[in-house]
Design an enzyme around this catalytic site. Structure first.
Site, short mmCIF file in Angstrom:
data_model
loop_
_atom_site.label_atom_id
_atom_site.label_comp_id
_atom_site.label_asym_id
_atom_site.label_seq_id
_atom_site.Cartn_x
_atom_site.Cartn_y
_atom_site.Cartn_z
N SER A 214 0.82 -1.20 0.00
CA SER A 214 0.00 0.00 0.00
C SER A 214 0.86 1.25 0.00
O SER A 214 2.07 1.19 -0.25
CB SER A 214 -0.95 -0.02 1.20
OG SER A 214 -1.95 0.95 1.05
N ASN A 215 0.25 2.39 0.28
CA ASN A 215 1.01 3.65 0.32
C ASN A 215 0.43 4.53 1.43
O ASN A 215 -0.51 4.13 2.12
CB ASN A 215 0.96 4.34 -1.04
CG ASN A 215 -0.46 4.67 -1.44
OD1 ASN A 215 -1.13 5.47 -0.81
ND2 ASN A 215 -0.93 4.02 -2.50
N ARG A 216 0.98 5.71 1.61
CA ARG A 216 0.65 6.51 2.79
C ARG A 216 -0.55 7.43 2.61
O ARG A 216 -0.84 8.23 3.49
CB ARG A 216 1.88 7.32 3.22
CG ARG A 216 2.98 6.42 3.76
CD ARG A 216 4.24 7.22 4.01
NE ARG A 216 3.99 8.37 4.85
CZ ARG A 216 4.77 9.44 4.90
NH1 ARG A 216 5.84 9.51 4.13
NH2 ARG A 216 4.47 10.45 5.70
#
Ligand code: CTP
Length: 410
Positions: A214-216
């Site tokens: 995933s990412n932030r």
């Protein structure tokens, strides 16, 4: 049998009044609703009549106040008559007891029976002492009702019955009327009548049943865009990987579609894009995904070799299939060579507006309540919007969008 079918074209509100001291404020609420041209049918619980007389409500309302399931001279079934014709049911004050009975689905008086016999939206305006408001039972009942789509205008803090001070004071009649106006009549603004599709949050690519890539991205900018678009009058669909909760005044004009992976987001956005006047891709979509393992990868099996495969570019697919006059907005998260990368992205994606974030700058982008962006239009003209809340940034973006719509961008 005498017919009780209403003939007024004004929006119809059932004003439920439960037995609490704030019932006296509901008289003022009723008068204000009549001034705002609502057809108001009061329903008092037997306990409410201990605080304020039904005659007072009858004198101000559009039809006589009702207090019982039985003995109504106009209809033998007042709960279905009221429930089926209501555009909104407001319960003010909503006591802990009324909330509990509604959550349980009881129908032991006219008000609870009307709540059950209706598909209209319901707005509860709780009022009670702080100790009661904070009881887990009360909060759990409210959580249950919220899950079912009931709207709750939370009480404020102030002076309560007996002179105590704390949370539990019913909202003032003018605030309740304002909320009712939003729910029944909606907002009118430069996006009225427009359908706006917004994506939000970072996608989650499953590696195995436990792990994800995933990412932030927090989804906050996308949620802010959705709320502001709704306040400008739009009908909004929000395709999101996260659930953040929406403001009460706009929750009914925003449809939330929950997705996880880039592929799910692709399907959700592309299938809805052609029915939308505006598409805003504020989501941080994974550029690569993996072929997920159906069982959990075990540590003892050694370091896993993950083969990344590219995802489809949602924005490029939306642009490729764009309809006449549609406005398409992309986001660009950059850390280096921001200007050059942003220009390249604008050309490659073919959007009407690119919102550029320098995510390495302080207070900008992921996980922050604030943002600073550069808006890059099709003519490659750049305008910087200085650091401000994500709502204020949204207003800048959507004001541009509204003006592009009137210019008939294609
Ligand atoms: N986007 C998309 N589909 C993808 C990847 C990105 O629709 N598979 C959209 C994003 O929602 C954003 C825009 O494209 O509106 C730019 O995303 P960004 O991550 O900044 O750029 P990329 O195209 O992924 O390029 P790079 O990561 O190399 O900067």
């Amino acid at each position: 049998m005498p017919s009780a079918t209403p003939n007024s074209s004004s929006p119809r509100i059932v004003l439920g009044v439960a037995g609490g001291i704030a019932a006296y404020k509901s008289v003022d609420l009723l008068r204000r609703l009549r001034d705002a041209n609502y057809f108001v049918s009061p329903v008092l619980t037997p306990d409410a009549t201990r605080f304020v007389g039904a005659v007072t409500f009858s004198a101000l309302a559009s039809e006589p106040a009702r207090t019982s399931l039985y003995g109504d001279p106009t209809t033998p079934i007042p709960h279905t008559y009221l429930g089926q014709h209501a555009d909104l049911i407001v319960v003010a004050p909503a006591t802990a007891h009324l909330i509990a009975r509604f959550a349980m689905g009881l129908a032991d008086d006219l008000l609870t029976a009307t709540l059950l016999a209706s598909r209209a939206p319901v707005l509860l305006c709780p009022a009670m002492h702080t100790e009661m408001w904070e009881q887990p039972s009360v909060q759990e009942n409210l959580a249950t009702l919220r899950r079912r789509g009931v709207l709750v205008l939370e009480p404020s803090s102030g002076v309560l019955a007996g002179g105590d001070v704390g949370t539990g004071r019913m909202r003032e009649p003018d605030e309740i009327v304002e909320m009712i106006e939003r729910i029944v009549r909606g907002y009118r603004g430069p996006l009225t009548g427009r359908r706006v599709l917004i994506s939000a949050g970072g996608t989650r690519e499953p590696i195995d049943p436990v792990r994800v890539l995933s990412n932030r991205s927090s989804g906050r900018q996308g949620y802010a865009l959705a709320e502001v678009a709704a306040r400008l009058g739009a009908k909004v669909t929000l395709v999101s990987t996260v659930e953040l909760g929406l403001a009460l005044d706009v929750v009914r004009s925003i449809e939330v579609v929950k997705v996880q992976s880039a592929a799910e987001m692709h399907d959700a956005v592309v299938s809805r894009a052609s029915q939308s006047d505006v598409v805003i891709m504020s989501a941080a979509v994974a550029d690569f995904t993996v072929e997920p393992s159906s069982s959990k990868l075990k540590k003892d099996a050694g370091i896993p070799q993950l083969t990344l495969v590219p995802t489809a570019d949602i924005l490029i697919d939306v642009v490729r299939n764009r309809s006449e006059g549609q406005v398409i907005v992309g986001f660009a998260a950059e850390t280096d060579d921001v200007k050059t990368n942003a220009l390249e992205k604008l050309r490659r994606k073919g959007v009407d507006l690119l919102v550029v974030n320098d995510v390495a700058a302080p207070g900008v982008g992921f996980e922050h309540p604030t943002n600073e962006v550069t808006l890059l239009d099709r003519d490659e003209v750049a305008e910087t919007v200085s650091l401000r809340s994500k709502e204020a940034i949204s207003l800048e973006i959507l004001t541009r969008v509204a003006s592009l719509l009137t210019q008939g961008a294609s």
